[in-house]
Motif scaffolding. Structure first.
Motif, PDB file in Angstrom:
ATOM      1  N   VAL A 273     -11.993   6.426  -0.779  1.00  0.00           N
ATOM      2  CA  VAL A 273     -12.291   6.817  -2.484  1.00  0.00           C
ATOM      3  C   VAL A 273     -10.587   7.321  -2.859  1.00  0.00           C
ATOM      4  CG1 VAL A 273     -13.342   8.232  -4.048  1.00  0.00           C
ATOM      5  CG2 VAL A 273     -14.556   7.094  -2.188  1.00  0.00           C
ATOM      6  N   THR A 274     -10.021   8.433  -2.186  1.00  0.00           N
ATOM      7  CA  THR A 274      -9.064   8.830  -2.412  1.00  0.00           C
ATOM      8  C   THR A 274      -7.725   7.876  -2.466  1.00  0.00           C
ATOM      9  OG1 THR A 274      -9.923  10.965  -1.613  1.00  0.00           O
ATOM     10  CG2 THR A 274      -7.293  10.817  -2.164  1.00  0.00           C
ATOM     11  N   LEU A 275      -7.680   7.060  -1.499  1.00  0.00           N
ATOM     12  CA  LEU A 275      -6.728   6.291  -1.463  1.00  0.00           C
ATOM     13  C   LEU A 275      -6.501   5.240  -2.642  1.00  0.00           C
ATOM     14  CD1 LEU A 275      -4.328   4.864  -0.026  1.00  0.00           C
ATOM     15  CD2 LEU A 275      -5.896   3.412   1.342  1.00  0.00           C
ATOM     16  N   TRP A 276      -7.717   4.638  -2.856  1.00  0.00           N
ATOM     17  CA  TRP A 276      -7.907   3.761  -4.301  1.00  0.00           C
ATOM     18  C   TRP A 276      -7.414   4.550  -5.602  1.00  0.00           C
ATOM     19  CZ3 TRP A 276      -7.374  -1.161  -3.926  1.00  0.00           C
ATOM     20  CH2 TRP A 276      -7.742  -2.029  -2.857  1.00  0.00           C
ATOM     21  N   GLY A 277      -7.962   5.782  -5.630  1.00  0.00           N
ATOM     22  CA  GLY A 277      -7.601   6.637  -6.788  1.00  0.00           C
ATOM     23  C   GLY A 277      -6.250   6.771  -7.064  1.00  0.00           C
ATOM     24  N   VAL A 278      -5.408   7.032  -5.873  1.00  0.00           N
ATOM     25  CA  VAL A 278      -3.925   7.472  -5.834  1.00  0.00           C
ATOM     26  C   VAL A 278      -3.179   6.307  -6.077  1.00  0.00           C
ATOM     27  CG1 VAL A 278      -1.992   8.156  -4.207  1.00  0.00           C
ATOM     28  CG2 VAL A 278      -4.202   9.292  -4.150  1.00  0.00           C
ATOM     29  N   LEU A 279      -3.800   4.955  -5.709  1.00  0.00           N
ATOM     30  CA  LEU A 279      -3.043   3.743  -6.026  1.00  0.00           C
ATOM     31  C   LEU A 279      -3.078   3.507  -7.602  1.00  0.00           C
ATOM     32  CD1 LEU A 279      -4.119   1.678  -3.069  1.00  0.00           C
ATOM     33  CD2 LEU A 279      -1.797   2.300  -3.829  1.00  0.00           C
ATOM     34  N   ALA A 280      -4.275   3.791  -7.997  1.00  0.00           N
ATOM     35  CA  ALA A 280      -4.619   3.640  -9.600  1.00  0.00           C
ATOM     36  C   ALA A 280      -3.602   4.435 -10.378  1.00  0.00           C
ATOM     37  CB  ALA A 280      -6.064   3.839  -9.882  1.00  0.00           C
ATOM     38  N   MET A 281      -3.737   5.796  -9.939  1.00  0.00           N
ATOM     39  CA  MET A 281      -2.746   6.670 -10.607  1.00  0.00           C
ATOM     40  C   MET A 281      -1.453   6.442 -10.502  1.00  0.00           C
ATOM     41  SD  MET A 281      -4.720  10.233  -9.160  1.00  0.00           S
ATOM     42  CE  MET A 281      -6.499  10.247  -9.069  1.00  0.00           C
ATOM     43  N   GLY A 282      -0.931   6.311  -9.426  1.00  0.00           N
ATOM     44  CA  GLY A 282       0.472   5.703  -9.283  1.00  0.00           C
ATOM     45  C   GLY A 282       0.812   4.399 -10.211  1.00  0.00           C
ATOM     46  N   PHE A 283      -0.011   3.572 -10.200  1.00  0.00           N
ATOM     47  CA  PHE A 283       0.293   2.454 -11.028  1.00  0.00           C
ATOM     48  C   PHE A 283       0.326   2.604 -12.711  1.00  0.00           C
ATOM     49  CE2 PHE A 283      -1.088  -1.295 -13.326  1.00  0.00           C
ATOM     50  CZ  PHE A 283       0.007  -2.165 -12.799  1.00  0.00           C
ATOM     51  N   ALA A 284      -0.562   3.675 -12.922  1.00  0.00           N
ATOM     52  CA  ALA A 284      -0.721   4.186 -14.319  1.00  0.00           C
ATOM     53  C   ALA A 284       0.524   5.029 -14.587  1.00  0.00           C
ATOM     54  CB  ALA A 284      -1.938   5.003 -14.643  1.00  0.00           C
ATOM     55  N   SER A 285       0.857   5.763 -13.745  1.00  0.00           N
ATOM     56  CA  SER A 285       1.941   6.603 -13.966  1.00  0.00           C
ATOM     57  C   SER A 285       3.409   5.700 -14.317  1.00  0.00           C
ATOM     58  CB  SER A 285       2.675   7.515 -12.801  1.00  0.00           C
ATOM     59  OG  SER A 285       3.611   8.277 -13.221  1.00  0.00           O
ATOM     60  N   LEU A 286       3.676   4.578 -13.287  1.00  0.00           N
ATOM     61  CA  LEU A 286       4.685   3.599 -13.538  1.00  0.00           C
ATOM     62  C   LEU A 286       4.536   3.061 -14.851  1.00  0.00           C
ATOM     63  CD1 LEU A 286       7.070   2.087 -11.856  1.00  0.00           C
ATOM     64  CD2 LEU A 286       5.208   0.356 -11.403  1.00  0.00           C
ATOM     65  N   VAL A 287       3.242   2.275 -15.217  1.00  0.00           N
ATOM     66  CA  VAL A 287       3.612   1.659 -16.392  1.00  0.00           C
ATOM     67  C   VAL A 287       3.768   2.714 -17.689  1.00  0.00           C
ATOM     68  CG1 VAL A 287       2.047   0.523 -18.055  1.00  0.00           C
ATOM     69  CG2 VAL A 287       1.568  -0.040 -15.701  1.00  0.00           C
TER      70      VAL A 287
ATOM     71  N   SER B 279      -6.308   8.436 -14.336  1.00  0.00           N
ATOM     72  CA  SER B 279      -5.050   7.637 -14.496  1.00  0.00           C
ATOM     73  C   SER B 279      -4.442   7.562 -15.959  1.00  0.00           C
ATOM     74  CB  SER B 279      -5.509   6.201 -14.026  1.00  0.00           C
ATOM     75  OG  SER B 279      -5.914   6.328 -12.548  1.00  0.00           O
ATOM     76  N   LEU B 280      -5.691   7.256 -16.830  1.00  0.00           N
ATOM     77  CA  LEU B 280      -5.289   7.219 -18.189  1.00  0.00           C
ATOM     78  C   LEU B 280      -4.369   8.282 -18.722  1.00  0.00           C
ATOM     79  CD1 LEU B 280      -5.670   5.628 -20.970  1.00  0.00           C
ATOM     80  CD2 LEU B 280      -7.762   7.172 -21.435  1.00  0.00           C
ATOM     81  N   ILE B 281      -4.682   9.422 -18.224  1.00  0.00           N
ATOM     82  CA  ILE B 281      -4.205  10.535 -18.628  1.00  0.00           C
ATOM     83  C   ILE B 281      -2.474  10.741 -18.139  1.00  0.00           C
ATOM     84  CG2 ILE B 281      -4.025  13.399 -18.658  1.00  0.00           C
ATOM     85  CD1 ILE B 281      -6.175  11.916 -20.451  1.00  0.00           C
ATOM     86  N   ILE B 282      -2.557  10.414 -16.934  1.00  0.00           N
ATOM     87  CA  ILE B 282      -1.135  10.521 -16.210  1.00  0.00           C
ATOM     88  C   ILE B 282      -0.304   9.345 -16.755  1.00  0.00           C
ATOM     89  CG2 ILE B 282      -0.084   9.661 -13.833  1.00  0.00           C
ATOM     90  CD1 ILE B 282      -2.505  11.176 -12.511  1.00  0.00           C
TER      91      ILE B 282
END
Length: 232
Positions: free
Chosen positions: A209-223, A33-36
């Motif tokens: 596990v995947t669902l929560w990961g996708v949500l975190a990545m999407g939020f990080a990308s938005l920010v 998420s940090l990288i994205i």
């Protein structure tokens, strides 16, 4: 004649499995998420790699310290309870026997049988009986602070290696997509492995596990998209 029937229970894995799964999951999700997020802000590939390495080192150290402190606090509480129980057994053995008897009655034994069981277990190891049945302390569920810290740090580092390799192997201009795809696949694999060792549904573990990961990545990308580091 008594024939011993051996069963392989999974509860013995609780101490190290929880720390390992938490560490690997955090390593994949947080660093990916940090990288994205950084990629969405326009950071260069070199900056993304440095960010990934920094995230791995700081995250692994933080996980190890946090896990050690958490488990050590639990161990300290258990030792304090055992000390209190040991003193009570010395001062009021009869009251402690009645207390143990009452526990077994509440669990379904008849009073006379509960009393006999309490007497025999007290004679065998009174502190162990009270630790297990009154306090809820059992060796199968007790975690070792150093083991938990080491497992957590190692698992985090292994999890963080996935986005790092994705950056190194990704074609220029596709880093963010490659990191996200690798992150999703690695989370699905982690969910399957953890579910296998826990003896639960592999499909359910993957999806959770995947669902929560996708949500975190999407939020990080938005920010990250709110910023443009190329202008700094």
């Amino acid at each position: 004649m008594y024939s011993h029937h051996h069963e392989n229970h999974l509860i013995q894995r609780a101490g190290w499995l929880r720390a390992s799964v938490l560490g690997a999951n955090d390593g994949i999700i947080s660093v990916t998420s940090l990288i994205i997020g950084m990629a969405a802000s326009g950071a260069s590939t070199q900056t993304l790699l440095i960010t990934c390495i920094a995230g791995l080192i700081s995250g692994a150290t933080s996980m190890a310290a946090g896990e050690y402190i958490s488990v050590k606090s639990q161990v300290d509480i258990e030792e304090a309870d055992l000390h209190t129980e040991r003193k009570e057994l010395e001062k009021n053995p009869e009251l402690e026997l009645k207390e143990l008897t009452h526990i077994y009655v509440l669990r379904g034994l008849e009073p006379n049988l509960a009393h006999e069981v309490a007497i025999q277990l007290t004679a065998h190891n009174a502190l162990e009986a009270h630790a297990r049945d009154e306090i809820g302390i059992h060796e199968n569920t007790s975690a070792n602070p150093l083991q938990a810290a080491g497992s957590s740090a190692l698992a985090f580092s292994l999890g963080a290696l996935f986005p790092m390799f994705a950056i190194l192997l990704s074609p220029e201009g596709l880093v963010d997509k490659t990191v996200m795809i690798v992150g999703i696949i690695s989370l699905a694999i982690l969910g399957a492995i953890s579910s296998y060792f826990a003896g639960t549904s592999i499909l359910r573990g993957c999806l959770r596990v995947t669902l929560w990961g996708v949500l975190a990545m999407g939020f990080a990308s938005l920010v990250g998209s709110f910023f443009d580091v190329s202008t700094f």
